[in-house]
Scaffold this motif. Structure first.
Motif, PDB file in Angstrom:
ATOM      1  N   CYS A 107      41.748  35.603  36.735  1.00  0.00           N
ATOM      2  CA  CYS A 107      42.327  35.663  38.078  1.00  0.00           C
ATOM      3  C   CYS A 107      41.797  34.519  38.951  1.00  0.00           C
ATOM      4  O   CYS A 107      42.552  33.904  39.700  1.00  0.00           O
ATOM      5  CB  CYS A 107      42.055  37.026  38.719  1.00  0.00           C
ATOM      6  SG  CYS A 107      43.101  38.330  38.037  1.00  0.00           S
ATOM      7  N   ALA A 108      40.508  34.236  38.861  1.00  0.00           N
ATOM      8  CA  ALA A 108      39.961  33.117  39.630  1.00  0.00           C
ATOM      9  C   ALA A 108      40.592  31.807  39.170  1.00  0.00           C
ATOM     10  O   ALA A 108      40.894  30.927  39.982  1.00  0.00           O
ATOM     11  CB  ALA A 108      38.441  33.067  39.483  1.00  0.00           C
TER      12      ALA A 108
ATOM     13  N   ILE B 252      43.589  31.489  37.964  1.00  0.00           N
ATOM     14  CA  ILE B 252      44.954  31.477  38.509  1.00  0.00           C
ATOM     15  C   ILE B 252      44.909  31.107  39.994  1.00  0.00           C
ATOM     16  O   ILE B 252      45.724  30.310  40.478  1.00  0.00           O
ATOM     17  CB  ILE B 252      45.635  32.845  38.291  1.00  0.00           C
ATOM     18  CG1 ILE B 252      45.926  33.050  36.801  1.00  0.00           C
ATOM     19  CG2 ILE B 252      46.917  32.959  39.104  1.00  0.00           C
ATOM     20  CD1 ILE B 252      46.395  34.459  36.445  1.00  0.00           C
ATOM     21  N   GLY B 253      43.924  31.661  40.719  1.00  0.00           N
ATOM     22  CA  GLY B 253      43.764  31.308  42.130  1.00  0.00           C
ATOM     23  C   GLY B 253      43.533  29.811  42.298  1.00  0.00           C
ATOM     24  O   GLY B 253      44.091  29.174  43.194  1.00  0.00           O
ATOM     25  N   ALA B 254      42.719  29.252  41.413  1.00  0.00           N
ATOM     26  CA  ALA B 254      42.439  27.817  41.469  1.00  0.00           C
ATOM     27  C   ALA B 254      43.707  27.015  41.200  1.00  0.00           C
ATOM     28  O   ALA B 254      43.984  26.019  41.881  1.00  0.00           O
ATOM     29  CB  ALA B 254      41.352  27.451  40.462  1.00  0.00           C
TER      30      ALA B 254
ATOM     31  N   TYR C 271      46.748  28.028  41.721  1.00  0.00           N
ATOM     32  CA  TYR C 271      47.604  28.191  42.903  1.00  0.00           C
ATOM     33  C   TYR C 271      47.187  27.208  43.990  1.00  0.00           C
ATOM     34  O   TYR C 271      48.008  26.674  44.723  1.00  0.00           O
ATOM     35  CB  TYR C 271      47.507  29.636  43.410  1.00  0.00           C
ATOM     36  CG  TYR C 271      48.279  29.894  44.681  1.00  0.00           C
ATOM     37  CD1 TYR C 271      49.659  30.093  44.656  1.00  0.00           C
ATOM     38  CD2 TYR C 271      47.631  29.928  45.917  1.00  0.00           C
ATOM     39  CE1 TYR C 271      50.361  30.309  45.823  1.00  0.00           C
ATOM     40  CE2 TYR C 271      48.337  30.143  47.089  1.00  0.00           C
ATOM     41  CZ  TYR C 271      49.705  30.334  47.043  1.00  0.00           C
ATOM     42  OH  TYR C 271      50.415  30.544  48.204  1.00  0.00           O
TER      43      TYR C 271
ATOM     44  N   LEU D 170      52.711  29.021  37.181  1.00  0.00           N
ATOM     45  CA  LEU D 170      51.523  28.217  37.456  1.00  0.00           C
ATOM     46  C   LEU D 170      50.919  27.711  36.144  1.00  0.00           C
ATOM     47  O   LEU D 170      50.956  28.404  35.134  1.00  0.00           O
ATOM     48  CB  LEU D 170      50.477  29.070  38.190  1.00  0.00           C
ATOM     49  CG  LEU D 170      50.763  29.356  39.659  1.00  0.00           C
ATOM     50  CD1 LEU D 170      49.814  30.410  40.199  1.00  0.00           C
ATOM     51  CD2 LEU D 170      50.691  28.073  40.487  1.00  0.00           C
TER      52      LEU D 170
END
Lengths: 334, 632
Positions: B310-311, B313-315, B317, B346
């Motif tokens: 998840c982190a 994916i956040g990065a 994004y 992404l």
């Protein structure tokens, strides 16, 4: 951002999407307060990101005209951590609920708080699972009757504020959904805090848990059932501002007293020190017949994770990559 | 990159074999998991490489950090195949086994062939330690080792004597005996001692420890020079391997992935964020990158596997290249988030260092059993490209290729490696990063305008805009979105269009990847088709089979989803297709599924790689002799 931001009104922070919550849902007023807070802060939409998980509350980013990422159940704090570490200049908000944040995502919330990632975390607590049609949640009171607990729930609820203290949160606040004056102010206090800011918002689910907070938020009695804490000011409340909180040294608990009764004077009343985690624990757990604490309950300074997460940008990156490819012993057969 | 071997030089070397007539040797070090066996093996690897040998290694150790001493299950081993010819496999049968205790001897005995040299630490064969190894009798005293050359050396006592001047007691001195034995092996194969000396000097800040380890190393070396054992314990110098002109270093698979990410980030002019949670055997990638943080890659150790992806994916994004890495069980936990990255379009790299399953399985043992998981293992119609590395050095190029696909198509990409590749070493010609084309991405340029959901018609990659860019303020999520506006949409036709788009996107990867080539051999007879870490062993087995006159060819896949566009046609040119895999037949299923071909299988799930012999036997079974060309 070189281009100056034009003056935005709170309406500019709303998207063109139709809001799809039930009529009368507390989320509407929270959304409005978010728009208001952003306008008050003159927030730059391009540098603002709302990240959410799954649930009614987590739809909120679709309705805020900033960057937004509606992710998966419980994981918003982890995704927001990635966003913030990737670009610490961004103002990153996490929108979560009691199920999303304290059930399936409890782990991530714990770690975002203890790492002190510079996020503004809003937990919309309605003590019920709304989007899955009304099952009891981890904050539901014992005995909550729901489709999955027809004879009343058995498990002890988690107290969000106490959880946050246990996780080492550096900012803990509480507010009520319909408080259109106070909520935007608290949201901006959270926004301005450097580190993980945790805000519990008591939110009314009109369909599955209507008026569950009435004992706290009902307008008629609110002055006596809530105490709005302000750093450096005495902990007084009541319509006539004649009630206060005193520390009972024998029980190490807070007790309600009335000024002028039994010789109680203002000197007996505790003064709110938001930096004191012991007081924060006492305040955050207050419940009827004592008043429920609202406002900034705890705030202290500590290094934010994303600040210590230093980025090394070598001036000549390719040269550095070349060096690292050649790291160690080399057999030169050129 | 392994094509860098100089064929002419290899032929020239044929005439200059060492005294004992061998161009290469297989040595296996074995002892307790606390004996420093892996370190010993790594140091020998380094020396062998700097001595100019080609090499392949096989670390083989238990999951326990310090398993009870002397037990069979606590045996840790390190095998290296090195010498003056091209070496692709760690070798089937050790020429030399160094056994530090009875358990290490008996566990490894079945692998040896008659005539093999066994060095044992004699002092370790006490009654108590024989019992720990479940032995009723001392194998040194009965006839069970009669077919081998056995050299009994009192390694424990000799080490103790060597390190005594530095204040080491009997117990502490035991921790230096790996260096003593290493010294002896370096002498035996005439390998340089300097790299190990330099390593010890760097590694041990404590002067007594430093000097003791150096003394042990030198004592082992001197023992070889002076001991009257020359009949059996002779020196076997190996000629330098016929390497093409280049600079070489040794590389493990974990280093290959780490360096590949570093280079890919630079080629894409993008910061990389590597988010991971420790798991065997994937953690070493995190360790390497954490050590290289000043070159455009930052690392984040998350609270769990899900948070790690998840982190990442956040990065992604937020405009960085997010990467996460794990092994099978951790990949399972990341599955839901992979779907989010597909839905949000992404880029993301997911590295799976496969290990033996199911569940916890055998964490330190290798397997190729996560191919179904990679290709098929998500809810919904959620395709992602899948690539597999074939060797430690190949990890570098395959990682760059994975990043290229992720950024061109705006998609998560699964990169499969395994425990064997992650830990094994090989000699690697250091590539020149300037020879790699830049990696293009869909990041908006100054002239880009409109929606982030505009897609390149050939790649279907959308615009990779990131927060901070005033032109593209947008919302996205895991709820199905309108194909043009990105707004929430439950529209029936739109979901069909989005599902078709996601499938077409992954299919379009095939338009950009090279045609599948035949590694060696020619069409007509048997094709040995495989993927992943079996490459080296299969290469050797097919090479030997071709030399033995069989009609066999080797095809090794890097791209598993989508498969190369010409693969169906290529396999159609063979009479038989044999798929050897360290699983129960996952590539075989995939080939049947995608290409409707008939394939034969060779499967093994023991936690150990194939041996060359096993593969040769299977080839023998399926291949025909090569027909002499008939001229009219």
């Amino acid at each position: 951002m070189s281009e100056a931001v034009r003056e935005l009104t709170f309406k500019d922070y709303a998207t063109d999407q139709e809001v799809r919550w039930c009529p009368g849902c507390g989320d509407y007023s929270i959304l409005k307060a978010v728009h208001r807070a952003l306008a008050d802060a003159k927030a730059d939409p391009a540098n603002t990101v709302f990240v959410s998980g799954i649930g009614c509350s987590s739809r909120l980013p679709y309705y805020v005209e900033t960057y937004g990422f509606h992710t998966i159940h419980g994981r918003a704090p982890a995704i927001a951590t990635g966003v913030k570490l990737a670009n610490p200049a961004l103002d990153v908000w996490v929108i979560t609920g009691d199920g999303d944040g304290l059930s399936i995502g409890g782990n991530h919330l714990l770690h975002a708080l203890r790492r002190n990632v510079n996020l503004n975390i809003l937990m919309l607590n309605n003590e019920i699972y709304g989007l899955t049609k009304g099952q009891y949640s981890p904050t539901s009171r014992i005995g909550t009757e729901s489709p999955s607990s027809p004879h009343g729930s058995l498990d002890t609820p988690v107290q969000p504020g106490l959880f946050a203290i246990g996780a080492g949160a550096t900012f803990i606040a509480r507010a009520v959904d319909i408080d259109q004056k106070g909520l935007p102010v608290i949201l901006n206090e959270a926004r301005n805090h450097v580190g993980a800011a945790f805000v519990e918002i008591l939110q009314n689910c009109i369909v599955y848990n209507a008026d569950v907070f009435d004992d706290v938020v009902a307008k008629k009695t609110a002055a006596d059932t809530q105490i709005h804490v302000v750093h450096g000011e005495p902990l007084v409340y009541g319509k006539a501002r004649d009630k206060g909180l005193r520390l009972n040294p024998r029980t190490l608990a807070l007790e309600a007293v009335t000024l002028g009764v039994d010789g109680v004077t203002e000197a007996d009343i505790l003064v709110h020190d938001e930096t004191n985690p012991v007081l924060a624990q006492l305040l955050v757990t207050l419940r009827a017949p004592l008043p429920v604490a609202m406002g900034v309950i705890h705030r202290r300074q500590a290094p934010a994770f994303d600040q210590s997460f230093v980025e090394h940008k070598p001036a000549v990156r390719r040269q550095r990559v070349r060096q690292l490819l050649h790291k160690g012993n080399i057999l030169d057969r050129r | 990159m392994r094509g860098c071997f100089d064929a002419e030089a290899q032929v020239a070397n044929m005439g200059s074999e060492s005294r004992s007539g061998k161009l290469s040797y297989v040595v296996r070090f074995a002892g307790d998991s606390g004996d420093g066996i892996q370190l010993q093996g790594q140091q020998f690897t380094m020396a062998s490489a700097l001595g100019g040998n080609d090499l392949a290694t096989l670390p083989d150790f238990p999951a326990e950090i310090r398993a009870p001493a002397g037990t069979r299950y606590g045996v840790s081993a390190f095998q290296i195949h090195f010498g003056g010819e091209r070496i692709t496999s760690p070798g089937d049968t050790p020429d030399v086994l160094i056994a530090f205790n009875p358990a290490a001897l008996v566990v490894n005995l079945p692998q040896l062939e008659p005539g093999a040299l066994i060095l044992v630490d004699e002092q370790a064969f006490t009654e108590q330690r024989l019992k720990r190894a479940d032995l009723d009798r001392n194998p040194l005293e009965d006839s069970s080792l009669a077919t081998f050359e056995v050299v009994r050396i009192d390694i424990s006592r000799l080490t103790e004597e060597a390190v005594k001047p530095f204040g080491m007691g009997a117990k502490d001195s035991q921790r230096c005996k790996n260096f003593w034995a290493l010294g002896l092996m370096l002498w035996m194969f005439d390998q340089p001692r300097d790299p190990t000396v330099a390593w010890i000097e760097r590694r041990f800040a404590n002067e007594a420890l430093r000097n003791a380890n150096l003394a042990a190393l030198n004592a082992g070396h001197a023992y070889g020079e002076t001991a009257e054992l020359t009949r059996v314990l002779a020196q076997h110098p190996t000629p330098a391997a016929p390497l093409a002109r280049a600079e070489y270093r040794t590389i493990t698979g974990a280093e290959g992935v780490a360096l590949g990410l570093l280079a890919a980030g630079e080629l894409a002019d993008t910061q990389v964020m590597f988010c991971s949670y420790p798991i065997t055997p994937a953690s070493s990638i995190l360790h390497h990158l954490a050590d290289l943080e000043d070159a455009g890659v930052s690392t984040f150790q998350a609270e769990d596997e899900i948070a790690a992806i998840c982190a990442a994916i956040g990065a992604s994004y937020a405009g960085r290249l997010g990467v996460t890495s794990s092994s099978g069980p951790g990949i399972a936990l990341k599955t839901e988030a992979m779907g989010l990255a597909v839905a949000a379009e992404l880029p993301l790299i997911i590295v799976n260092s496969q290990r033996a399953g199911p569940s916890t399985g055998m964490p330190t043992k290798t397997e190729q059993s996560d191919l179904y998981q990679a290709v098929y293992g998500r809810n919904g119609d959620t395709p992602i490209p899948v690539l597999a590395t074939r060797s430690p050095g190949d990890c570098f190029d395959t990682t760059i290729e994975a990043v290229r696909i992720a950024l061109r198509h705006m998609t998560p990409v699964m990169l499969l490696t395994d425990g064997y590749i992650a830990n094994a070493s090989e000699l690697w010609p250091i590539p020149d990063i300037d020879h790699y084309p830049p990696i293009a991405s869909t990041k908006p340029t100054e002239n880009t305008e409109g929606s982030v959901f505009q897609r390149d018609p050939s790649t279907l990659g959308r615009v990779w805009a990131a927060p901070g860019d005033r032109r593209f303020v947008y919302r996205v999520g895991g709820i199905e979105k309108d194909i043009e506006t990105g707004n929430i949409s439950y529209d029936a036709a739109n979901h069909q269009a989005m599902t078709d788009m996601r499938a077409a996107k992954v299919a379009s990867v095939a338009d950009f990847i090279p045609d599948q080539v035949i590694e060696q051999g020619s069409p007509g007879g048997l094709a040995v088709v495989a993927w992943g870490s079996t490459y080296g062993t299969l290469h050797q087995a097919v090479l030997e089979s071709i030399r033995a006159g069989l009609d066999v060819a080797q095809i090794h896949l890097r791209h598993l989803n989508p498969l190369p566009g010409n693969l169906g046609e290529l396999l159609g040119r063979f009479h038989t297709v044999l798929v050897p895999e360290l699983n129960t037949g996952q590539l075989a299923t995939l080939l049947r599924d995608r290409l409707l071909v008939r394939v034969a299988q060779l499967n093994k799930v023991t936690g150990q790689p194939f041996t060359v012999q096993e593969v040769r036997q299977a080839i023998q079974q399926h291949a025909r002799p090569r027909l002499k060309e008939v001229r009219p």
